[in-house]
Design an enzyme around this catalytic site. Structure first.
Site, PDB file in Angstrom:
ATOM      1  N   THR A   1     -14.743  -2.404  -7.644  1.00  0.00           N
ATOM      2  CA  THR A   1     -14.913  -2.615  -6.194  1.00  0.00           C
ATOM      3  C   THR A   1     -16.397  -2.719  -5.879  1.00  0.00           C
ATOM      4  O   THR A   1     -16.845  -3.634  -5.165  1.00  0.00           O
ATOM      5  CB  THR A   1     -14.258  -1.463  -5.415  1.00  0.00           C
TER       6      THR A   1
ATOM      7  N   LYS B   1       0.856  -1.192   0.000  1.00  0.00           N
ATOM      8  CA  LYS B   1       0.000   0.000   0.000  1.00  0.00           C
ATOM      9  C   LYS B   1       0.883   1.231   0.000  1.00  0.00           C
ATOM     10  O   LYS B   1       2.036   1.192   0.440  1.00  0.00           O
ATOM     11  CB  LYS B   1      -0.888   0.007   1.257  1.00  0.00           C
TER      12      LYS B   1
END
Ligand code: NAD
Length: 438
Positions: A188, A104
């Site tokens: 998503t 990330k």
């Protein structure tokens, strides 16, 4: 409870570990991020001044493949938050059986306070700072909170300039003309929709009688709201960072999205052609939205929204976590004891990284897929893993979150064990294979 998000995230592992036969070596490895990079990014502002912005990139684990994870721009970004998000990515990729580890990135900045040119300079500066840490076979970036396809395009372009070769596979979520995949922008939300759809029969949910509240009306929340409304569900409340709106008989989500895109403000409207009129509704705070008496609550904004402070206010029957880490571990225990079923982030929001994987595959093969193929492959993965996690939860009598971690740990443990365990070196025993499907 610790204030550290990463420590809190790690407690989820403890609950799952009891149910897997995984070596101590593997557990020890998974308790720590593999690499964390902290950078200072010099950004030339439009007025000629120079601002130094803090950025991070963390690769939590890459046993199952190159690191994979988004980049977040937000004023509250910290190294602890980025490490936690990288931890979740590790487990999410394993849950979906993607050949990636977890990573990330984050930049501590308020992007709304920057001009477009400043935003571009910052995005290219971030890549200049982390270029040696990333790569199509090393660590692959994607969008997250307050980053989008345009920013991904700048990042891919900057990386290609540094490497002196076009490298589309270093970043996913790019504009389609720069090698992006069709369907990535809505992946998503679409993935979360497939999870809800596949679980609806088990939960006896009939769309027109099912009320839903969604916190966060961004790339994930707004698209999911529209998909659910289209399928007949009653989306009665939505919110953004400024607060929310509620209408008992349901909100007209397509009109609200259109209005928000043109005005940037969230209003309960009904639009006919280009004319939008405000309809009857109530204003809500985000705290009030989380406490609504609805069938399904969908946190789709930021982490730590339901904690020990407000968990007793929650009245929803089911929670589907679209945001990463919206419920802390203390609140989780309370929800569990109240019989509120929580479908965990590492399953529900994994549609984004799954289509990112499809994008990476397309970039590397040079063959581009049509929407129907993306959709079909995404649906297959989301439904298969949802059903698998549901059956683990039933079989072990554990929460769906613990079941998802068990599922991921089996796959991660197998990969870590394959490199050798204490038992192998001392006793010569080949590590056992786990029962998870591959
Ligand atoms: P986004 O920036 O597009 O949207 C975020 C939304 O949350 C905005 O509507 C914003 O106004 C709202 N928000 C911010 N602070 C809030 C607050 N305190 N209360 C209520 N609303 C607030 O981001 P996104 O991509 O939609 O991501 C939302 C969540 O989903 C994040 O946790 C992110 O990590 C997660 N997620 C996103 C993706 C993706 O592909 N976009 C993939 C996996 C997980």
């Amino acid at each position: 409870m610790s204030d550290s998000l990463l420590v809190d995230a790690g407690t989820r592992l403890q609950a799952a570990m009891k149910h897997v036969s995984i070596s101590e070596d593997a557990i020890a490895r998974l308790k720590h991020p593999k690499m964390s990079l902290s950078v200072s990014i010099p950004v030339r502002m439009d007025d000629g001044s120079l601002t130094i912005v803090q950025g991070y990139r963390v690769r939590y684990d890459d046993t199952r493949g190159p690191g994979k994870g988004g980049v977040r721009y937000h004023p509250n970004v910290t190294l602890d938050e980025v490490q936690s998000l990288a931890f979740w990515m590790t487990f999410k990729c394993a849950v979906l059986n993607l050949p990636f580890g977890g990573a990330k990135g984050g930049v501590t900045v308020n992007p709304k306070a920057l001009s477009k040119l400043e935003l571009e300079r910052l995005s290219r500066g971030y890549i200049d700072a982390i270029a040696d840490f990333i790569g199509p076979d090393v660590d692959i970036l994607a969008p997250d909170v307050y980053t989008n396809a345009m920013i991904m395009g700048w990042m891919m372009d900057q990386y290609s300039i540094i490497r002196r070769q076009i490298s589309p596979a270093v970043v996913t979520g790019k504009p389609i003309t720069m090698g992006g995949s069709v369907g990535r922008d809505v992946a998503t939300a679409t993935g979360a929709y497939f999870v809800i759809e596949s679980m609806a029969p088990k939960l006896d949910l009939i769309p027109q009688y099912t009320t839903i509240a969604i916190q966060g009306f961004g790339k994930a929340g707004a698209v999911l709201a529209e998909l659910l409304a289209k399928a007949g569900y009653k989306v009665v409340a939505i919110s953004d960072s400024q607060g929310g709106i509620y209408a008992k008989k349901g909100l007209d989500i397509p009109s609200i999205r259109r209005y928000k895109m043109s005005s940037q403000s969230l209003q309960a409207v009904y639009c006919q052609d280009t004319v939008c009129n405000i309809v009857e509704h109530e204003q809500l705070t985000n705290a009030e939205l989380l406490a609504l008496d609805v069938d399904i609550l969908i946190p789709a904004a930021l982490e730590n929204q339901i904690t020990q402070e407000n968990v007793n206010d929650v009245r929803a029957r089911y929670i589907f976590e679209v945001a990463n880490g919206p419920i802390n571990s203390e609140a989780d225990k309370v929800l569990d004891s109240k019989g509120i079923l929580v479908f965990p982030d590492i399953l529900v929001n994994a549609g984004g990284v799954t289509v990112s994987y499809f994008e990476w595959v397309q970039n590397r093969s040079g063959l581009y897929w049509k929407m129907a193929k993306v959709h079909e492959n995404l649906k297959q993965k989301m439904v298969e893993e949802s059903q698998y996690i549901w059956s683990i939860a039933k079989e072990l009598a554990v929460s769906l979150r613990t079941a998802a971690y068990v599922h991921a740990l089996n796959r991660l443990g197998e990969a870590l064990n394959a490199k050798g365990t204490r038992d192998y070196y001392v006793n010569g025993r080949i590590p056992a294979l786990n029962s998870s499907p591959n």
